[in-house]
Design a protein around this motif. Structure first.
Motif, short mmCIF file in Angstrom:
data_model
loop_
_atom_site.label_atom_id
_atom_site.label_comp_id
_atom_site.label_asym_id
_atom_site.label_seq_id
_atom_site.Cartn_x
_atom_site.Cartn_y
_atom_site.Cartn_z
N VAL B 13 0.77 -1.05 -0.03
CA VAL B 13 -0.15 0.10 0.29
C VAL B 13 0.40 1.32 0.23
O VAL B 13 1.47 1.31 0.80
CB VAL B 13 -0.99 -0.21 1.11
N GLY B 36 -0.16 -3.44 11.86
CA GLY B 36 -0.45 -2.57 10.84
C GLY B 36 0.39 -1.28 11.89
O GLY B 36 0.81 -0.76 11.23
N LEU B 41 1.70 1.17 8.85
CA LEU B 41 -0.08 1.56 8.80
C LEU B 41 -0.94 2.26 9.40
O LEU B 41 -1.47 2.89 9.34
CB LEU B 41 -0.76 1.10 8.04
N ILE B 42 -0.11 2.54 10.93
CA ILE B 42 -1.06 2.44 12.01
C ILE B 42 0.08 2.98 12.71
O ILE B 42 0.61 2.52 13.71
CB ILE B 42 -2.42 1.87 12.70
N GLU B 46 -2.27 5.55 17.60
CA GLU B 46 -3.43 5.80 17.40
C GLU B 46 -4.06 4.37 17.92
O GLU B 46 -5.41 4.14 18.26
CB GLU B 46 -3.46 5.06 15.93
N THR B 93 -14.05 -5.79 10.98
CA THR B 93 -13.17 -5.69 10.11
C THR B 93 -12.70 -7.17 9.09
O THR B 93 -12.16 -6.76 7.85
CB THR B 93 -11.68 -5.44 11.06
N GLU B 100 -5.51 -4.10 4.49
CA GLU B 100 -5.09 -2.29 4.94
C GLU B 100 -6.70 -1.05 5.04
O GLU B 100 -6.32 -0.40 5.43
CB GLU B 100 -4.99 -2.20 3.56
N ASP B 101 -7.73 -1.82 4.50
CA ASP B 101 -9.00 -1.16 4.13
C ASP B 101 -9.29 -1.00 6.05
O ASP B 101 -10.13 -0.04 6.41
CB ASP B 101 -10.11 -1.28 3.26
N THR B 104 -7.24 1.67 7.91
CA THR B 104 -7.85 2.76 7.84
C THR B 104 -9.06 2.82 8.25
O THR B 104 -9.19 4.60 9.22
CB THR B 104 -8.45 2.92 5.67
N HIS B 105 -9.86 1.88 8.26
CA HIS B 105 -11.17 2.39 9.35
C HIS B 105 -11.25 2.64 10.85
O HIS B 105 -11.35 2.90 11.60
CB HIS B 105 -12.11 0.87 8.28
N GLY B 107 -9.09 3.30 11.53
CA GLY B 107 -7.49 4.18 12.40
C GLY B 107 -8.62 5.62 12.33
O GLY B 107 -8.56 6.63 12.95
N VAL B 108 -10.20 6.02 11.77
CA VAL B 108 -11.04 6.99 11.39
C VAL B 108 -12.32 7.08 12.36
O VAL B 108 -13.02 7.42 12.65
CB VAL B 108 -11.09 7.26 9.33
#
Lengths: 159, 478
Positions: B13, B36, B41-42, B46, B93, B100-101, B104-105, B107-108
């Motif tokens: 990614v 991650g 990635l994180i 976080e 999840t 990876e998606d 992302t979720h 994280g937000v």
């Protein structure tokens, strides 16, 4: 994984609000001469965590300790010289009782029972309260086996 | 909760690589957070925020669990609730094809939101499982196989009625006996049950392509071949039926024909013995394709049959290695003529009061001979015999006197009960089985084994022959 220790330790982390929340109670209790230092609070939480670990329990808030601080402050037998020590004893009795009553009684009812004895027949002696509570726990278990809990029968009394 | 690791071992990614082999099927979200973080990635902040929020949701759930009456629970309870919480997060999840998606979720979105969405998904899967179960009840096979029937009538309802999505999502609740042909036991909770009922239904639908009497024919001959009462055994019906359909096609029969004749059996034996493993595999692949076409099977069922196909190939290869297909290819077993009248009538049971009176009389009798004649006069049902023996109203050598009064056919019936495990699929001769004994449960079993062991060889062999004249279906064990 020692789950109990892990969860309970979270409240001692620097990011936790537990210590701050307990120190705020000084505003209410200082009129009785009862004031906790940050060190006192840390000591009490550490003690509580040990008790929780010994009884294999998990506590994810500090509501019980807050309630004990408030009811102790209102007790005729409150003693600023033995503040932390007495609160620790009361915490220990509380969690002992919580386990012995198999989670069938609410926190408020348990605290109420403890303080009824502390303020009444036990005249502020935690040793006497402990002894009374052990007897109560035994009665409770006996009632459970016989299928009638006096707790469930009556909110106010055990007997 | 199926984790797809069949794709690339790792995936880029942007410039970041996520190692999929580090992701675990159980507690997937936690493994995502760990991997991650490792892959960048994180951030650790976080990850910490997520952990704190997990604890906040746990705190909320514990409050809910105690209905607001207590802020603490036992460690075991808390651990169970946390596992259920993580299970719901995994439900959310795992719906992303790319991990990876999912990261992302994470994280937000807040953990609270993710948990709510996870619970919604679990609720949806649970509803789907319930729907599949309703269809199973409609399409169920009419077969006297206890495990199959009890799974539908008793085990699955336990799950359908008691599944607790919020506090015990990971708990499969029901204890299920009926084995699927292909089962993923690593799954938990509703993911397992949904998969189970889905596959159970596929297997049932497949069996319905065949005539009911043909299915019963295979079951009955399977029981005879294995020398057990198939009604009470744990085995998979779909496997037997599919195997025989494959064998039918390979021996010139049609796909919907599952009765295998002796001629077909011999052809199959020659075919498999003259083929190498590769050829056998190709033959089975081709036969499965033919079945799909002839029976016009839908894609979902085809995919499931393919999951099982390799297992069948392996079994054929193993049978070829030992040069024996008789336990794999179920053909009609010879019926032996039964010349003996069954002596222990199943349906002539006495009622409880009469049984108690008889037991009292037996216990008050003075001599062994009196006791035996009382029993022989009054007891005709096998169940009553078993009740009587289990009541322990006889002592020591009184048992020997009773057994000595039995006809050989009666001894054969009791042998079939006492030596059930040994006779079940055992290749030893009956004489040998008796000599080796069995693990007795009651005093009468022990006495019976001892009694049998002191008989002369000729008589034991005669009793052994009689055993094969008794159908297990004739003996109801309940």
């Amino acid at each position: 994984m020692d789950f109990s220790r892990l969860i309970n330790a979270i409240q001692l982390s620097p990011q936790s609000n537990t210590v701050k929340e307990l120190l705020v109670l000084n505003e209410k209790t200082k009129e009785y001469g009862l004031v906790l230092t940050p060190n006192d609070v840390t000591t009490m939480i550490t003690f509580r965590n040990k008790v929780l670990h010994d009884y294999a329990r998990v506590e994810l808030s500090n509501e019980v300790l807050k309630e004990l601080i408030e009811v102790y402050a209102a007790s005729p037998y409150m003693d600023p010289n033995h503040y932390v020590e007495t609160l620790n004893d009361l915490q220990e009795i509380f969690y002992y009782l919580r386990n012995e009553t198999e989670d069938k009684i609410s926190d408020i009812k348990l605290i109420d029972q403890i303080m009824t004895f502390f303020n009444g027949p036990c005249a502020g002696s935690v040793e006497l309260v402990r002894s009374e509570m052990e007897q109560m726990a035994e009665n409770f278990r006996g009632d459970l086996i016989r299928g009638n809990s006096s707790f469930e029968r009556d909110d106010k009394t055990w007997n | 909760m199926e984790l797809n690791q069949s794709q690339d071992h790792s995936r880029s990614v942007s410039s970041i690589t996520l190692n999929r082999s580090m992701l675990k099927q159980s507690q997937y979200t936690l493994s995502l957070l760990n991997e991650g973080q490792r892959a960048g990635l994180i951030s650790s902040q976080e990850a910490y925020r997520i952990q704190v929020e997990i604890m906040q949701v746990l705190q909320y759930l514990i409050r809910e669990y105690t209905k607001g009456e207590s802020t603490s629970v036992s460690s075991d309870t808390a651990q169970g609730i946390l596992t259920s919480l993580l299970y719901a997060l995994d439900a959310y999840t795992l719906q992303f094809t790319e991990p990876e998606d999912a990261i992302t979720h994470l994280g937000v979105e807040t953990v609270k939101n993710i948990h709510s969405k996870g619970i919604e998904l679990l609720q949806q899967y649970f509803e789907e499982a319930k729907q599949l179960y309703q269809t199973i009840k409609i399409l169920r096979l009419d077969v006297p196989v206890d495990a199959y029937n009890m799974t539908i009538d008793e085990s699955l309802p336990v799950f359908m009625n008691n599944y607790d999505i919020v506090f015990e999502g990971q708990n499969t609740m029901a204890s299920i006996d009926y084995p699927l042909a292909v089962d993923d036991m690593k799954l938990q909770g509703v993911f397992y049950m949904k998969q189970y009922v889905k596959r159970f239904l596929l297997e049932t639908k497949f069996c319905r392509f065949f005539l009911h009497q043909d299915v019963l024919f295979v079951l009955k001959n399977f029981g005879k071949k294995m020398r057990f009462n198939y009604s009470i055994e744990l085995f998979n019906i779909f496997e037997l039926i599919l195997n025989n359909a494959v064998f039918s096609v390979l021996s010139g029969g049609s796909a919907n024909q599952i009765r295998i004749s002796d001629v077909q059996y011999n052809e199959l034996d020659q075919l498999f013995m003259s083929s190498d493993p590769d050829k056998r595999s190709k033959l089975i692949h081709k036969a499965v394709e033919q079945i799909q076409e002839e029976l016009d099977i839908d894609q979902e069922l085809i995919a499931y049959i393919h999951l099982y196909r390799d297992e069948l190939i392996q079994r054929v290869n193993i049978s070829a290695e030992i040069a024996s297909f008789d336990k794999l290819i179920i053909k009609e077993e010879e019926e032996r003529e039964k010349s003996i009248v069954f002596m222990l009538h199943e349906h002539d049971r006495m009622n409880d009061m009469k049984m108690r009176e008889l037991v009292d009389r037996i216990m008050k009798s003075d001599t062994k001979a009196d006791k035996v004649s009382l029993i022989r006069e009054h007891v005709v049902s096998l169940h009553d015999y078993l009740d009587l023996l289990n009541s322990e109203c006889l002592y020591g050598d009184e048992y020997d006197s009773l057994f000595a009064a039995f006809w050989d056919i009666e001894l054969a019936v009791f042998s079939k009960i006492v030596f059930y495990e040994e006779l079940r699929g055992d290749t030893r001769a009956f004489l040998e089985i008796v000599a080796d004994g069995t693990e007795a449960r009651e005093e009468w079993d022990t006495r019976f084994v001892e009694f049998m062991q002191q008989l002369d060889e000729e008589r034991i062999e005669a009793i052994g022959h009689l055993i094969y004249d008794i159908d297990y279906e004739e003996i109801s064990f309940y």
